[in-house]
Structures are given as C-alpha cells and as structure tokens.
Write a protein that holds these residues in place. Structure first.
Motif, mmCIF file in Angstrom:
data_model
loop_
_atom_site.group_PDB
_atom_site.id
_atom_site.type_symbol
_atom_site.label_atom_id
_atom_site.label_comp_id
_atom_site.label_asym_id
_atom_site.label_seq_id
_atom_site.Cartn_x
_atom_site.Cartn_y
_atom_site.Cartn_z
ATOM 1 N N MET A 107 0.809 -1.224 0.000
ATOM 2 C CA MET A 107 0.000 0.000 0.000
ATOM 3 C C MET A 107 0.844 1.277 0.000
ATOM 4 O O MET A 107 0.312 2.384 0.035
ATOM 5 N N MET A 108 2.148 1.142 -0.060
ATOM 6 C CA MET A 108 3.030 2.298 0.050
ATOM 7 C C MET A 108 2.775 3.340 -1.032
ATOM 8 O O MET A 108 2.774 4.544 -0.756
ATOM 9 N N ARG A 109 2.556 2.889 -2.253
ATOM 10 C CA ARG A 109 2.349 3.851 -3.345
ATOM 11 C C ARG A 109 1.137 4.743 -3.068
ATOM 12 O O ARG A 109 1.190 5.952 -3.249
ATOM 13 N N GLY A 110 0.043 4.149 -2.629
ATOM 14 C CA GLY A 110 -1.166 4.923 -2.348
ATOM 15 C C GLY A 110 -0.990 5.866 -1.178
ATOM 16 O O GLY A 110 -1.397 7.037 -1.235
ATOM 17 N N ILE A 111 -0.384 5.361 -0.108
ATOM 18 C CA ILE A 111 -0.168 6.197 1.072
ATOM 19 C C ILE A 111 0.797 7.331 0.753
ATOM 20 O O ILE A 111 0.584 8.485 1.131
ATOM 21 N N MET A 112 1.868 7.005 0.039
ATOM 22 C CA MET A 112 2.849 8.033 -0.307
ATOM 23 C C MET A 112 2.222 9.093 -1.212
ATOM 24 O O MET A 112 2.437 10.292 -1.013
ATOM 25 N N PHE A 113 1.424 8.660 -2.188
ATOM 26 C CA PHE A 113 0.795 9.625 -3.086
ATOM 27 C C PHE A 113 -0.109 10.571 -2.305
ATOM 28 O O PHE A 113 -0.052 11.784 -2.486
ATOM 29 N N TRP A 114 -0.938 10.035 -1.410
ATOM 30 C CA TRP A 114 -1.837 10.862 -0.603
ATOM 31 C C TRP A 114 -1.042 11.820 0.284
ATOM 32 O O TRP A 114 -1.304 13.020 0.312
ATOM 33 N N SER A 115 -0.059 11.282 1.006
ATOM 34 C CA SER A 115 0.707 12.085 1.953
ATOM 35 C C SER A 115 1.518 13.167 1.247
ATOM 36 O O SER A 115 1.524 14.336 1.661
ATOM 37 N N ARG A 116 2.198 12.793 0.182
ATOM 38 C CA ARG A 116 3.043 13.770 -0.514
ATOM 39 C C ARG A 116 2.217 14.831 -1.233
ATOM 40 O O ARG A 116 2.611 15.994 -1.299
ATOM 41 N N THR A 117 1.061 14.434 -1.774
ATOM 42 C CA THR A 117 0.197 15.438 -2.399
ATOM 43 C C THR A 117 -0.230 16.468 -1.361
ATOM 44 O O THR A 117 -0.179 17.680 -1.606
ATOM 45 N N ASN A 118 -0.620 16.000 -0.182
ATOM 46 C CA ASN A 118 -0.996 16.915 0.896
ATOM 47 C C ASN A 118 0.182 17.789 1.307
ATOM 48 O O ASN A 118 0.031 18.993 1.531
ATOM 49 N N ARG A 119 1.347 17.182 1.412
ATOM 50 C CA ARG A 119 2.543 17.948 1.799
ATOM 51 C C ARG A 119 2.844 19.053 0.794
ATOM 52 O O ARG A 119 3.036 20.220 1.162
ATOM 53 N N TYR A 120 2.901 18.678 -0.482
ATOM 54 C CA TYR A 120 3.259 19.661 -1.504
ATOM 55 C C TYR A 120 2.164 20.721 -1.664
ATOM 56 O O TYR A 120 2.465 21.885 -1.941
ATOM 57 N N MET A 121 0.915 20.326 -1.469
ATOM 58 C CA MET A 121 -0.176 21.301 -1.527
ATOM 59 C C MET A 121 -0.032 22.291 -0.371
ATOM 60 O O MET A 121 -0.146 23.501 -0.567
#
Length: 97
Positions: free
Chosen positions: A42-56
C-alpha cells in the motif's frame, strides 16, 4: 470536459491555483515512482496521498494558509477570511466542518 470545468471552478472557489494543484500532483507522482516491489503493497497509495498533501500545503503556505497536523491538510488562512470547503475539509479528509 464538464468534470474538468467543475474541478477548475472548485479550485477557484477554494482560492487554490491550478498551478499549485498540478505541481503538487506532479511532485507526488515523481516520489511514488521511486517505490519498488520491496515497498509495502500500500506504500504507493499512502505516499501519493501524503506527498500530495505535503506539496499542496507547501504551495499554499505562502498564500497565508495554515497547516494542521491532525489530518495533514491545509486549513483556512489566519486572516480570518472564511473559505467554502463544502461539507468536508479541503481534500475530503477529516471531519466535516
């Protein structure tokens, strides 16, 4: 095409530029591409969600938005100006406002 127009209108209502939104997604996608089969499934999904929030959040910080660690999302700016988030917070995370 209608979904694109609706998305653009919604971003404008939230005072989020399309450029910040796209840049956040692009940076998150680049980070996810670094995942391998040795990462948790599940790392890809969690990383995508977390990093999108971070960069936003990083992109919105200069505009006066504040960060909350409760849901790792950007929240209303400190100037007291209310933003219409609809029924939920900016990215649909957390409790309804």
């Amino acid at each position: 095409m209608r979904n694109l127009e609706h998305s653009q209108q919604r971003l404008a209502q939230l005072d989020v530029s399309i450029e910040v939104f796209h840049a956040s997604l692009e940076q998150a996608i680049a980070d996810v591409r670094g995942c391998t089969d040795f990462d948790a499934p599940m790392m890809r999904g969690i990383m995508f969600w977390s990093r999108t929030n971070r960069y936003m959040a990083e992109g919105l910080d200069p505009q006066g938005w504040k960060r909350t660690s409760r849901d790792n999302i950007a929240d209303d700016p400190p100037d007291g100006e209310s933003r219409d988030h609809g029924d939920q917070r900016l990215w649909g995370c957390g409790e309804p406002t």
